[in-house]
Write a protein that holds these residues in place. Structure first.
Motif, PDB file in Angstrom:
ATOM      1  N   THR A  38       0.844  -1.189   0.000  1.00  0.00           N
ATOM      2  CA  THR A  38       0.000   0.000   0.000  1.00  0.00           C
ATOM      3  C   THR A  38       0.887   1.249   0.000  1.00  0.00           C
ATOM      4  O   THR A  38       2.013   1.219   0.509  1.00  0.00           O
ATOM      5  CB  THR A  38      -0.908   0.057   1.244  1.00  0.00           C
ATOM      6  OG1 THR A  38      -0.099   0.220   2.412  1.00  0.00           O
ATOM      7  CG2 THR A  38      -1.774  -1.195   1.375  1.00  0.00           C
ATOM      8  N   PRO A  39       0.377   2.347  -0.540  1.00  0.00           N
ATOM      9  CA  PRO A  39       1.168   3.585  -0.524  1.00  0.00           C
ATOM     10  C   PRO A  39       1.571   4.014   0.889  1.00  0.00           C
ATOM     11  O   PRO A  39       2.731   4.365   1.126  1.00  0.00           O
ATOM     12  CB  PRO A  39       0.243   4.610  -1.186  1.00  0.00           C
ATOM     13  CG  PRO A  39      -0.595   3.788  -2.123  1.00  0.00           C
ATOM     14  CD  PRO A  39      -0.839   2.499  -1.361  1.00  0.00           C
ATOM     15  N   ASP A  40       0.639   3.966   1.839  1.00  0.00           N
ATOM     16  CA  ASP A  40       0.969   4.367   3.215  1.00  0.00           C
ATOM     17  C   ASP A  40       1.995   3.428   3.826  1.00  0.00           C
ATOM     18  O   ASP A  40       2.915   3.861   4.524  1.00  0.00           O
ATOM     19  CB  ASP A  40      -0.290   4.394   4.091  1.00  0.00           C
ATOM     20  CG  ASP A  40      -1.194   5.573   3.784  1.00  0.00           C
ATOM     21  OD1 ASP A  40      -0.743   6.528   3.112  1.00  0.00           O
ATOM     22  OD2 ASP A  40      -2.360   5.534   4.211  1.00  0.00           O
ATOM     23  N   GLY A  41       1.837   2.138   3.583  1.00  0.00           N
ATOM     24  CA  GLY A  41       2.772   1.164   4.135  1.00  0.00           C
ATOM     25  C   GLY A  41       4.175   1.345   3.603  1.00  0.00           C
ATOM     26  O   GLY A  41       5.146   1.370   4.365  1.00  0.00           O
ATOM     27  N   ALA A  43       5.488   4.026   2.253  1.00  0.00           N
ATOM     28  CA  ALA A  43       6.024   5.334   2.669  1.00  0.00           C
ATOM     29  C   ALA A  43       6.563   5.288   4.093  1.00  0.00           C
ATOM     30  O   ALA A  43       7.475   6.037   4.434  1.00  0.00           O
ATOM     31  CB  ALA A  43       4.949   6.410   2.546  1.00  0.00           C
ATOM     32  N   GLY A  44       6.030   4.394   4.927  1.00  0.00           N
ATOM     33  CA  GLY A  44       6.442   4.327   6.316  1.00  0.00           C
ATOM     34  C   GLY A  44       7.853   3.823   6.533  1.00  0.00           C
ATOM     35  O   GLY A  44       8.457   4.091   7.563  1.00  0.00           O
ATOM     36  N   ALA A  48       7.784   6.781  -0.965  1.00  0.00           N
ATOM     37  CA  ALA A  48       6.399   7.068  -1.322  1.00  0.00           C
ATOM     38  C   ALA A  48       6.031   6.344  -2.616  1.00  0.00           C
ATOM     39  O   ALA A  48       6.826   6.289  -3.552  1.00  0.00           O
ATOM     40  CB  ALA A  48       6.210   8.573  -1.501  1.00  0.00           C
ATOM     41  N   GLN A 129       9.026  -0.406  12.679  1.00  0.00           N
ATOM     42  CA  GLN A 129       7.634  -0.033  12.437  1.00  0.00           C
ATOM     43  C   GLN A 129       6.695  -1.163  12.833  1.00  0.00           C
ATOM     44  O   GLN A 129       5.690  -0.926  13.502  1.00  0.00           O
ATOM     45  CB  GLN A 129       7.458   0.312  10.960  1.00  0.00           C
ATOM     46  CG  GLN A 129       6.043   0.618  10.547  1.00  0.00           C
ATOM     47  CD  GLN A 129       5.915   0.856   9.054  1.00  0.00           C
ATOM     48  OE1 GLN A 129       6.768   1.496   8.447  1.00  0.00           O
ATOM     49  NE2 GLN A 129       4.878   0.336   8.453  1.00  0.00           N
TER      50      GLN A 129
END
Length: 133
Positions: A38-41, A43-44, A48, A129
Motif C-alpha cells: 500500500t502507498p501508506d505502508g 512510505a512508512g 512514497a 515499524q
C-alpha cells in the motif's frame, strides 16, 4: 520475537545487480502485507508510492525509483514491482509460526543506485515499524 536481517547477498551479472535478503519479521503475514503493498505502508519505511494499483498488471510509481507495472501479485504473499528502467523489486512473504513471517526480498537493477547497506537500513526501519504496531 524480534525481527532480524539474516542474510544479504549481492551478485553482479554483467551490468545487472541483484540484492537478496532474508528478513525475519515479528508479525504474521497479514499484518506485514500492507507495509509492502500500500502507498501508506511503503512510505512508512521505504519510499512514497505516488501510484499503486493493487493488482497484477497495475501501474506503480515509486518515488526516486520510477514507474512501471506490478508483475506479480498474490495477496498477503507476493508483490513484485517491475520498473521501466528494467529494475525489479520482489517481496515474498512466508509464514514463520503463528505470530511471525519471513520476507524473501530481491532487488534487480542496473547501475550503482542501490547498496546492501541501504536496504539493511530500510529493513531495520520496517522491523521497528512492525514492532511498534
Amino acid at each position: 520475537m524480534t525481527g532480524s536481517i539474516e542474510q544479504g547477498i549481492s551478485q553482479t551479472h554483467g551490468n545487472t545487480h541483484l540484492l537478496h535478503f532474508l528478513v525475519r519479521l515479528p508479525r504474521p503475514m497479514e499484518k506485514v502485507w500492507p507495509a509492502l503493498s500500500t502507498p501508506d505502508g511503503l512510505a512508512g519505511w521505504f519510499t512514497a508510492a505516488d501510484e499503486l494499483q493493487p493488482r497484477l498488471g497495475g501501474a506503480v510509481t515509486l518515488r526516486g525509483l520510477g514507474s512501471g507495472r506490478i508483475t506479480a501479485w498474490d495477496v498477503d504473499r507476493i508483490a513484485e514491482y517491475t520498473l521501466q528502467d528494467g529494475g525489479r523489486l520482489r517481496f515474498h512473504l512466508e509464514r514463520d509460526g503463528e505470530s511471525a513471517c519471513v520476507l524473501r526480498f530481491t532487488h534487480e537493477f542496473r547501475g550503482e543506485q542501490e547498496s546492501e547497506a541501504g536496504w539493511r537500513a530500510r529493513f531495520e526501519r520496517l522491523i521497528e515499524q512492525l514492532a511498534g504496531s
